[in-house]
Design a protein around this motif. Structure first.
Motif, PDB file in Angstrom:
ATOM      1  N   GLY A 199     -42.685  28.336  18.931  1.00  0.00           N
ATOM      2  CA  GLY A 199     -42.381  28.613  17.536  1.00  0.00           C
ATOM      3  C   GLY A 199     -42.041  27.380  16.730  1.00  0.00           C
ATOM      4  N   ALA A 200     -42.184  26.202  17.329  1.00  0.00           N
ATOM      5  CA  ALA A 200     -41.839  24.975  16.611  1.00  0.00           C
ATOM      6  C   ALA A 200     -42.825  24.724  15.473  1.00  0.00           C
ATOM      7  N   GLY A 201     -42.340  24.142  14.406  1.00  0.00           N
ATOM      8  CA  GLY A 201     -43.212  23.810  13.280  1.00  0.00           C
ATOM      9  C   GLY A 201     -43.374  24.993  12.342  1.00  0.00           C
ATOM     10  N   PRO A 202     -44.138  24.806  11.271  1.00  0.00           N
ATOM     11  CA  PRO A 202     -44.326  25.870  10.287  1.00  0.00           C
ATOM     12  C   PRO A 202     -45.109  27.041  10.870  1.00  0.00           C
ATOM     13  N   ARG A 203     -44.879  28.223  10.347  1.00  0.00           N
ATOM     14  CA  ARG A 203     -45.577  29.411  10.821  1.00  0.00           C
ATOM     15  C   ARG A 203     -47.057  29.369  10.439  1.00  0.00           C
ATOM     16  N   GLY A 204     -47.846  30.109  11.210  1.00  0.00           N
ATOM     17  CA  GLY A 204     -49.264  30.246  10.887  1.00  0.00           C
ATOM     18  C   GLY A 204     -50.143  29.381  11.757  1.00  0.00           C
ATOM     19  N   GLU A 207     -51.690  20.996   2.282  1.00  0.00           N
ATOM     20  CA  GLU A 207     -50.927  20.209   3.249  1.00  0.00           C
ATOM     21  C   GLU A 207     -51.711  18.999   3.738  1.00  0.00           C
ATOM     22  N   TYR A 208     -53.040  19.110   3.715  1.00  0.00           N
ATOM     23  CA  TYR A 208     -53.886  18.026   4.206  1.00  0.00           C
ATOM     24  C   TYR A 208     -54.569  17.284   3.059  1.00  0.00           C
ATOM     25  N   THR A 213     -55.262  18.807  14.123  1.00  0.00           N
ATOM     26  CA  THR A 213     -53.813  18.998  14.159  1.00  0.00           C
ATOM     27  C   THR A 213     -53.464  20.414  14.583  1.00  0.00           C
ATOM     28  N   GLU A 214     -54.192  21.383  14.064  1.00  0.00           N
ATOM     29  CA  GLU A 214     -53.872  22.781  14.375  1.00  0.00           C
ATOM     30  C   GLU A 214     -54.265  23.156  15.799  1.00  0.00           C
ATOM     31  N   ALA A 215     -55.319  22.552  16.326  1.00  0.00           N
ATOM     32  CA  ALA A 215     -55.650  22.763  17.732  1.00  0.00           C
ATOM     33  C   ALA A 215     -54.570  22.162  18.629  1.00  0.00           C
ATOM     34  N   GLY A 230     -45.928  16.350  13.976  1.00  0.00           N
ATOM     35  CA  GLY A 230     -45.284  16.089  15.259  1.00  0.00           C
ATOM     36  C   GLY A 230     -46.095  16.475  16.476  1.00  0.00           C
ATOM     37  N   VAL A 231     -47.410  16.261  16.426  1.00  0.00           N
ATOM     38  CA  VAL A 231     -48.262  16.577  17.579  1.00  0.00           C
ATOM     39  C   VAL A 231     -48.888  15.298  18.126  1.00  0.00           C
TER      40      VAL A 231
END
Length: 412
Positions: A217-222, A229-230, A279-281, A309-310
């Motif tokens: 659950g770390a970081g923003p939801r979704g 954001e990008y 980033t999302e992957a 933070g990835v």
């Protein structure tokens, strides 16, 4: 069938009274060579050198008497208890645990480990273990012969990590060494060993964490974040350009859903652009290699990873040539390069490939190429319309063909 089976964990400390009593009554003792050499093992007991757990379990199941199995550390943590509990053996076991080798390794390093990933590396799982080390900042690797510190270092070529290598924990030959990942292949390491792999910022959660390992659950939801954001950030947080046609929020959501990146996977994102998909992957726990021919795109991707933070690797170069020396992927997103790049990716046989096309002709060309490579192909025409909810008027419309290919014998 054995009358009683006791599994005793051993961490180099003196055996407890319970463990000594179980060993004293044993008519069969199974363990590694250093376990069988313990003075508490009865001289009259049958001894089994542990190699194949399945073969040992069969012999224990057929034994009439009292059996003891000795194992390093906590035998219920990636240990022999799981094998002995298999239904085909019908064994009921009592367990006398000890400190796990992972806990001992982190204690030697003076580090907390509730925030660490723990993986087992053997010849079948080595590549996936390396992918976890690529994606996460703190990983403990339980190694095996042929899948040890040297092999980990070799497969992490191009990725800088620090290895804390703990050899023969709990014995007189115990040794703890700290080396960089590129130096690990230069040494010969003694088995058994545990490798702590550290890379990137490692910090305890404020007030302590609440779940072991990676916090899902770390970081923003979704799964995906808004385009702003990008699009609003360039390198090092400076204002940047907009997103490409293949990077819109709804298309990224569909691409992620088709690929399903997960912990242990290696994802290629070819034509990474703003770094949004890569980033999302990575937020899903997968290892990611983001590729783009433009230095600005690479800088924006690196900035996005820092912001969220990835951990991921960014490679600048032109596909398909730049792909030749990259490690084998599990799933791939092709954000640019068209049919030629998709064909080159398909030659590497990832489980899944996803891409997009602006026209039906382009979609058919890519789809035929995937089919010829043996992939099952799906194509959908996606249309998204953004509305200004203050007046419920249309502000933007995007239409794109989404293509995905799955290798039938490797699905899902």
């Amino acid at each position: 069938m054995a009358d009683r089976v006791t599994v005793i964990g051993w961490d180099g400390s003196p055996l407890t009274a319970t463990a000594r009593a179980a060993l004293g009554a044993a008519t069969l003792v199974a363990g590694a060579a250093h376990h069988l050499a313990l003075p508490e093992v009865p001289p009259t007991a049958e001894r089994i050198r542990l190699g194949s757990l399945a073969l040992a379990a069969r012999r224990i199941a057929a034994h009439r008497g009292t059996a003891v199995v000795l194992a390093d550390g906590d035998p219920g943590f990636f240990g022999v208890v799981r094998a002995l509990h298999a239904p085909e053996f019908g064994l009921e076991v009592e367990v006398v645990p000890a400190v796990s080798s992972v806990a001992a390794a982190f204690a030697r390093a003076g580090m907390p480990w509730d925030d660490a990933q723990v993986v087992v590396a053997h010849r079948r799982t080595l590549r996936r273990a390396v992918n976890v080390c690529r994606a996460h900042t703190k990983v403990a690797v339980l190694t095996s012969p042929g899948a040890g510190p040297a092999e980990l270092g070799l497969l992490m070529d191009g990725i800088h990590r620090t290895f804390v290598i703990c050899e023969e924990l709990g014995t007189e030959r115990e040794q703890v060494s700290v080396v960089t990942s590129d130096k690990a292949p230069d040494h010969t390491w003694r088995d058994p060993n545990v490798v702590i792999v550290i890379g990137g910022p490692v910090g305890a959660a404020e007030g302590g964490g609440w779940i072991a390992g990676r916090d899902p659950g770390a970081g923003p939801r979704g799964w995906v974040q808004p385009d702003e954001e990008y699009a609003a950030h360039g390198a090092y947080g400076a204002p940047g350009g907009g997103l490409g046609e293949g990077e819109t929020q709804l298309l990224r959501a569909a691409q992620l859903a088709r690929l399903g990146p997960r912990v242990g996977d290696l994802v290629w994102d070819i034509g990474c652009g703003s770094g949004a998909f890569a980033t999302e992957a990575a937020r899903a726990g997968a290892a990611v290699i983001a590729v783009d021919r433009l230095s600005d795109a690479c800088a924006r991707t690196e900035a996005a990873t820092r912001r969220f933070g990835v951990q991921l690797q960014v490679v600048q170069g032109t596909a398909p040539h730049v792909l030749e020396n990259l490690p084998e992927p599990d799933v791939v997103r092709v954000g640019g390069g068209g049919a030629a790049v998709v064909s080159a990716v398909a030659d590497r046989r990832p489980q899944r490939i996803v891409t997009h096309a602006a026209t039906r002709d382009e979609a058919e060309l890519v789809g035929r190429g995937l089919t010829e490579h043996g992939y099952q192909v799906e194509c959908a025409l996606l249309q998204s319309v953004e509305l200004d909810t203050r007046a419920w008027t249309e502000t933007e419309r995007n239409v794109v063909f989404l293509l995905s290919g799955v290798v039938p014998d490797r699905a899902p």
